[in-house]
Design a protein around this motif. Structure first.
Motif, mmCIF file in Angstrom:
data_model
loop_
_atom_site.group_PDB
_atom_site.id
_atom_site.type_symbol
_atom_site.label_atom_id
_atom_site.label_comp_id
_atom_site.label_asym_id
_atom_site.label_seq_id
_atom_site.Cartn_x
_atom_site.Cartn_y
_atom_site.Cartn_z
ATOM 1 N N GLN A 2 34.721 36.049 3.242
ATOM 2 C CA GLN A 2 34.472 36.493 2.199
ATOM 3 C C GLN A 2 34.630 35.785 1.005
ATOM 4 O O GLN A 2 36.073 35.040 1.029
ATOM 5 C CB GLN A 2 34.932 38.416 2.472
ATOM 6 C CG GLN A 2 35.074 39.323 3.356
ATOM 7 C CD GLN A 2 35.172 39.900 3.399
ATOM 8 O OE1 GLN A 2 36.360 40.777 2.537
ATOM 9 N NE2 GLN A 2 34.359 41.247 3.463
ATOM 10 N N GLU A 3 33.760 35.472 0.309
ATOM 11 C CA GLU A 3 34.196 34.747 -1.239
ATOM 12 C C GLU A 3 35.295 36.169 -1.842
ATOM 13 O O GLU A 3 34.690 37.144 -2.093
ATOM 14 C CB GLU A 3 32.740 35.342 -2.144
ATOM 15 C CG GLU A 3 31.292 33.934 -1.505
ATOM 16 C CD GLU A 3 30.089 34.126 -1.748
ATOM 17 O OE1 GLU A 3 29.491 35.417 -2.213
ATOM 18 O OE2 GLU A 3 29.739 33.022 -2.417
ATOM 19 N N GLY A 158 37.473 40.564 -0.712
ATOM 20 C CA GLY A 158 36.631 39.700 -1.353
ATOM 21 C C GLY A 158 34.998 39.905 -1.069
ATOM 22 O O GLY A 158 34.461 41.536 -0.672
ATOM 23 N N GLY A 159 34.314 39.860 -0.690
ATOM 24 C CA GLY A 159 32.559 40.506 -0.793
ATOM 25 C C GLY A 159 32.486 41.388 -1.828
ATOM 26 O O GLY A 159 32.665 41.385 -2.500
ATOM 27 N N LEU A 185 30.809 38.539 -8.923
ATOM 28 C CA LEU A 185 31.599 37.555 -10.007
ATOM 29 C C LEU A 185 31.540 36.394 -9.312
ATOM 30 O O LEU A 185 31.309 35.317 -10.141
ATOM 31 C CB LEU A 185 33.283 37.650 -10.087
ATOM 32 C CG LEU A 185 32.897 39.278 -10.958
ATOM 33 C CD1 LEU A 185 34.206 39.756 -10.895
ATOM 34 C CD2 LEU A 185 32.194 39.045 -12.076
ATOM 35 N N VAL A 186 31.597 35.957 -8.264
ATOM 36 C CA VAL A 186 31.054 34.791 -7.631
ATOM 37 C C VAL A 186 30.003 34.035 -7.947
ATOM 38 O O VAL A 186 29.669 32.830 -7.983
ATOM 39 C CB VAL A 186 31.773 34.318 -5.674
ATOM 40 C CG1 VAL A 186 31.459 32.950 -5.242
ATOM 41 C CG2 VAL A 186 33.436 34.463 -5.997
ATOM 42 N N ALA A 187 28.679 34.779 -7.533
ATOM 43 C CA ALA A 187 27.767 34.596 -7.604
ATOM 44 C C ALA A 187 27.310 34.080 -9.072
ATOM 45 O O ALA A 187 26.563 33.162 -9.397
ATOM 46 C CB ALA A 187 26.516 35.800 -7.523
ATOM 47 N N ASN A 188 27.458 35.120 -10.016
ATOM 48 C CA ASN A 188 27.967 34.821 -11.528
ATOM 49 C C ASN A 188 28.034 33.441 -12.150
ATOM 50 O O ASN A 188 27.586 32.478 -12.565
ATOM 51 C CB ASN A 188 28.355 36.009 -12.987
ATOM 52 C CG ASN A 188 28.420 35.221 -14.086
ATOM 53 O OD1 ASN A 188 27.231 35.540 -15.009
ATOM 54 N ND2 ASN A 188 29.313 35.100 -14.213
ATOM 55 N N MET A 372 22.609 38.394 -6.147
ATOM 56 C CA MET A 372 23.367 38.994 -5.698
ATOM 57 C C MET A 372 24.459 39.014 -6.756
ATOM 58 O O MET A 372 25.533 39.185 -6.870
ATOM 59 C CB MET A 372 24.176 37.695 -5.253
ATOM 60 C CG MET A 372 23.890 37.476 -3.560
ATOM 61 S SD MET A 372 23.879 38.783 -2.342
ATOM 62 C CE MET A 372 25.517 38.763 -2.139
ATOM 63 N N ASN A 373 24.662 39.093 -8.011
ATOM 64 C CA ASN A 373 25.025 39.133 -9.488
ATOM 65 C C ASN A 373 24.761 40.981 -9.280
ATOM 66 O O ASN A 373 26.190 40.834 -10.141
ATOM 67 C CB ASN A 373 24.626 38.117 -10.664
ATOM 68 C CG ASN A 373 23.424 38.493 -11.038
ATOM 69 O OD1 ASN A 373 22.396 38.570 -9.775
ATOM 70 N ND2 ASN A 373 22.879 38.923 -12.179
#
Length: 518
Positions: A2-3, A158-159, A185-188, A372-373
């Motif tokens: 998971q991110e 995560g995720g 937040l990872v997508a951003n 995803m953001n």
């Protein structure tokens, strides 16, 4: 796997351990230092009894505490609550209570407010003092929490787990808690890396409020590649220039109101030649101001359009778009300076009519966003969430149109559009006309109630000199540029600047209330 936004620091500590991670006054930490302090901070949160899902609030000016919280709080499943310091005590207390914040980090300027909140909000069990003085006996010392041989409890997170709750500024009523996940937040951060091209050689100046995602957009991205975070307490013109010179800053983010202040006087002898790029956002930049900024600072400029609910980046107007807009004589290139750019990789944008129909290029409708953001939803507000998120699309409340090449033009907030005598007036068009007058420093256009017309176009104006022009002069100026029904019928001159939110957005609601008939 998971991110998790904490992976940015893990990578930086591994590959750039000896690189300078943070500069905050006399504090200079490497990425190895920062990683160790974040781990110790998490262990201290364990000792304070916090478990996954518990909320940690930050109520302080820009400081290293923000960076530690951003990188540390969500790492093992806890939730970050970055609080807008410019809200009223009542609004802040509401945010703390609504989010059930357990631990509150407070700086010197907010210590007494934090104590009152601890009294009023049963969820708050501890205050952590982040100031530069001696820690009060009723608080935990932030610096002490960062040191010592502590090992945190490792919890997988995560995720789709909530990483942060970011409250809207309250410009349209009570603040709403936007739940952003690790995946959001990872997508951003990926959007920021693709758009802004950060590397380990970049030095980024945190001058805008670190509680706001307009600045936070770069926090994870820059950390991921081992860049340097330079932090000042807030934007102040000479401090900003001196810091750019002294720390050889390469990247910075400014909102248009900061640009106005920066250009109010000559830059003097400051050497800001290290500056490669300035990112601006949070509100549109008048084209005349943008041209002056490009000529004066001598670096590249780029723009992002976004919102808290999108973590926040939606579209990006590139350096090339800005260069072409200034140097290319074609109407298309010049027009694109008024746009917000094209959707970033991984984000879809459509404009829709009131009935939800997708509109063709050139037609104004509500801007909707998918990617995803886009947020998980509004905390404790299922009704607002259901209204805003429809079939995977976030309805922004902004009005705009896309051109044939996919450039987005934001024309107004849906709630700020003025209907006068049955005609729609977009306030940004009138503002751009007023900004073309050389004596206008700052302006906001909004509608006020009128018995005959329903609403009348009203302008609040800050002049460069108080006696420069009259209302009649500005109205005559506007008649040269826009249709007669768009010319402000009422012009109010404001001496001490227009009211602004923590993100630097002009608070039109406040002005509308102030100048509406009783």
């Amino acid at each position: 796997m998971q991110e998790n936004i904490g992976s940015a620091l893990t990578r930086a500590a591994r590959f750039f351990g000896d690189h300078t991670a943070l500069v905050d006054g006399s504090h200079r930490w490497t990425y190895r230092d920062l990683s160790a302090r974040v781990e110790s901070f998490n262990a201290a949160l364990d000792e304070l009894g916090l478990t996954p899902g518990d909320v940690v609030g930050v109520l302080t000016k820009n400081s290293r505490a923000h960076l530690v919280a951003w990188l540390g709080v969500p790492r093992y499943g806890r939730v970050l609550n970055e609080i807008n310091t410019r809200l009223s005590p009542a609004e802040i207390a509401y945010i703390v209570d609504d989010s059930q914040t357990r631990v509150l980090l407070v700086g010197d300027d907010f210590l007494e407010m934090g104590r009152q909140i601890r009294e009023d909000c049963p969820s708050v069990t501890a205050l952590v003092y982040t100031g530069d003085g001696s820690c009060p006996p009723d608080c935990h010392d932030f610096e002490a929490l960062l040191t010592g041989d502590r090992t945190p409890v490792i919890v997988a997170a995560g995720g789709d787990d909530t990483a942060g709750i970011f409250y809207t500024g309250g410009t349209t009523g009570r603040p709403k808690g936007v739940e952003l996940t690790h995946a959001n937040l990872v997508a951003n951060a990926k959007h920021a890396l693709i758009s802004l091209g950060y590397t380990e050689h970049d030095v980024y100046l945190h001058a805008g409020p670190m509680f706001h995602l307009a600045d936070g957009a770069s926090t994870i991205a820059l950390t991921w590649v081992g860049g340097t975070h330079v932090i000042i307490g807030g934007f102040e013109r000479t401090l900003w220039l001196a810091t750019v010179e002294h720390e050889r800053v390469t990247q910075a983010m400014l909102v248009p109101t900061m640009v106005t202040m920066l250009l109010a006087e000559p830059l003097g002898d400051y050497d800001i030649s290290s500056l490669k790029s300035v990112l601006y956002g949070a509100s549109p930049m008048p084209v005349s101001l943008l041209r002056t900024a490009i000529d004066t600072l001598g670096c590249d400029w780029c723009q992002v359009y976004g919102m808290t609910e999108a973590a926040p980046i939606v579209t990006f107007l590139t350096h090339r778009d800005h260069r072409d807009g200034v140097t290319d004589a074609t109407p298309q290139a010049q027009a694109r300076l008024r746009s917000a750019g094209r959707p970033v990789v991984g984000v879809d944008v459509e404009t829709r009519a009131h009935d939800g129909t997708v509109l063709p290029a050139g037609q104004v409708g509500e801007i909707t966003v998918r990617g995803m953001n886009v947020m998980k939803g509004y905390l404790n507000n299922a009704e607002e969430t259901a209204t805003a998120l429809v079939d995977g699309w976030f309805h922004t409340g902004d009005m705009g149109y896309l051109d044939d090449d996919g450039y987005l033009f934001v024309v107004d907030r849906l709630k700020d559009m003025i209907i006068t005598g049955g005609e729609n007036v977009y306030s940004t068009e009138v503002e751009n006309a007023l900004y073309r007058h050389p004596d206008v420093l700052e302006v906001a256009v909004f509608g006020t109630p009128d018995a005959q017309w329903g609403e009348v176009v009203t302008a609040a104006v800050v002049l460069r000199r108080s006696d420069a022009v009259s209302a009649d002069d500005l109205q005559a100026h506007c008649r040269e540029l826009v249709a007669g029904y768009k010319v402000p019928r009422l012009v109010h001159f404001v001496e001490n600047g227009l009211p602004k939110s923590g993100a630097g957005k002009i608070l039109k609601r406040n002005l509308r209330d102030q100048y509406s008939p009783v």
